[in-house]
Design a protein around this motif. Structure first.
Motif, mmCIF file in Angstrom:
data_model
loop_
_atom_site.group_PDB
_atom_site.id
_atom_site.type_symbol
_atom_site.label_atom_id
_atom_site.label_comp_id
_atom_site.label_asym_id
_atom_site.label_seq_id
_atom_site.Cartn_x
_atom_site.Cartn_y
_atom_site.Cartn_z
ATOM 1 N N LEU A 16 -8.339 -14.575 0.206
ATOM 2 C CA LEU A 16 -8.562 -14.173 -1.161
ATOM 3 C C LEU A 16 -9.359 -15.018 -1.829
ATOM 4 N N VAL A 80 -2.517 -13.798 -9.386
ATOM 5 C CA VAL A 80 -2.389 -13.134 -8.281
ATOM 6 C C VAL A 80 -0.952 -13.731 -7.681
ATOM 7 N N LEU A 82 1.163 -13.938 -4.889
ATOM 8 C CA LEU A 82 1.373 -13.790 -3.408
ATOM 9 C C LEU A 82 2.453 -14.611 -2.724
ATOM 10 N N LEU A 125 -1.138 -9.489 -10.626
ATOM 11 C CA LEU A 125 -1.144 -8.650 -9.573
ATOM 12 C C LEU A 125 -0.290 -9.053 -8.638
ATOM 13 N N ALA A 127 1.663 -9.021 -4.685
ATOM 14 C CA ALA A 127 1.729 -8.572 -3.179
ATOM 15 C C ALA A 127 3.314 -7.987 -3.056
ATOM 16 N N MET A 214 0.473 -4.146 -5.479
ATOM 17 C CA MET A 214 -0.299 -3.741 -3.951
ATOM 18 C C MET A 214 0.925 -3.814 -2.812
ATOM 19 N N THR A 269 -7.467 -6.023 -2.917
ATOM 20 C CA THR A 269 -6.843 -6.758 -3.836
ATOM 21 C C THR A 269 -8.016 -7.013 -4.961
#
Length: 379
Positions: A16, A80, A82, A125, A127, A214, A269
């Protein structure tokens, strides 16, 4: 934009990060270079770390530590998140560790964003995982939708691996799991992912930040760790095949998953990052097609041109589910996402990349012994 990726040196995160840099965004990565993923001396030898090393701003740190988040949040517009521990089986005995990394790590981020109002973050965002659905969604012969509980140990011991209905001799058909399906994880890992989701969607709207969730299916592709013995059957099987070692196929090999290629996950994503809806959303990310474990093993052997023994053992891990594949109609309609790489093509790309790597010797047998010692693996 200025985008912070926690776990940005990992498999999904590094892919990403590189794509976002290509698109002109400024990326900061927060990562602790976990040895289970990157190996020892990660800074010198990790393929994943080296691919991003000179292209992003890198901060070595731990998401469970507030001060490490604070090192890299200044000026960021999107986070993000993750960074997480991801092994389903391992989560069933490293309970405190998985809870700390996945749940406390997320709580630390949100606590900072709530209490330090001078930040510039407008979207987070996260995961999540198909694991939040547990055994997924099934339909009876009469057309009734049901969400089965975890399979019973006595059934698994007797080799009855398929989901059974509540009524004797009732036949069930697995169907695609949509975002409105019942959330009832069967593993500690799944529980931590659901908690992350709930933290995000509860806190963010109260502080003017857009939450995006997500729910990734089984992500695979070039860059996947070849030495982590706890997660990623394509990597585990590949290492065994290349070493000429037999593959222990759990259950009867007919358990299935939705395998989604890394490029499609990155695309989904980025669409979530760029989507201009302050309410955010929850999205499945997959291809919507189930593939059996046995099919994975046989296809990999074809690509490597090497046959090894497939030991269909009847072994099982507590916490594993039987089947799950995603209904992706929501992400298609809202974000315009459409997977471009089907499994038949993606597994070929993955195998071609693996052939270029050194043969990795992971402690797969050790990981199985570890679970067996704790009564979590039936051998």
């Amino acid at each position: 934009m200025n985008i912070l990726i926690s776990g940005g040196a990992g498999f999904i995160g590094s892919s990403l990060a590189l794509r976002l840099v290509e698109l002109g965004h400024r990326v900061t990565v927060l990562d602790n270079l976990l040895s289970q993923v990157h190996g020892r001396e990660a800074a010198q030898h990790s393929y994943l770390y080296q691919r991003i090393q000179k292209k992003v701003s890198f901060v070595y740190g731990d998401v469970t530590k507030r001060e490490d988040w604070e090192k890299c949040l200044a000026g960021q517009q999107v986070v993000v998140h993750l960074a997480a521990e991801t092994g389903t089986g391992q989560s069933m005995y490293k309970i405190a560790h998985y809870t700390s990394v996945n749940m406390l790590g997320t709580a630390q981020l949100l606590d900072i964003l709530t209490n330090k109002r001078d930040h510039s973050v407008t979207k987070v965002l996260i995961a999540s995982s198909r694991a939040v659905y547990g055994e997924g969604k099934y339909k009876t012969e009469a057309g009734e939708i049901i969400y089965p509980n975890s399979r019973k140990k006595e059934d698994l011991d007797c080799g009855r691996f398929e989901i059974a209905g509540e009524v004797p001799n009732q036949k069930l058909k697995v169907v695609a799991t949509d975002e409105l399906s019942k959330l009832h994880p069967t593993s500690v890992y799944g529980l931590t992912k659901l908690y992350q989701e709930q933290l995000l969607t509860t806190v963010c709207p109260t502080i003017g930040i857009t939450p995006v969730v997500m729910r990734f299916q089984n992500v695979y592709g070039p860059g996947q760790s070849l030495q982590n013995p706890y997660t990623g059957i394509l990597s585990i099987f590949s290492s065994l095949i290349r070493q000429g070692r037999p593959i222990n196929v759990f259950e009867d090999g007919l358990e299935s998953r939705d395998f989604v290629y890394i490029d499609d996950v990155v695309e989904a994503t980025i669409r979530g990052i760029l989507h201009n809806d302050e309410n955010g959303g929850v999205f499945n990310v997959g291809v919507g097609v189930p593939t059996t474990v046995l099919e994975v093993a046989k296809t990999l052997m074809q690509h490597y041109g090497k046959e090894v023994k497939l030991n269909i053992s009847g072994n099982y891990r507590l916490g594993d589910i039987r089947h799950n594949f995603a209904d992706i109609s929501h992400i298609q309609s809202v974000l315009g996402y459409k997977p471009k790489v089907m499994f038949s093509e993606g597994i070929g790309r993955f195998a071609a990349w693996v052939k270029e790597q050194n043969v990795m010797v992971s402690d797969y047998d050790g990981s199985l012994a570890e679970m067996a010692d704790r009564g979590l693996l039936k051998q």
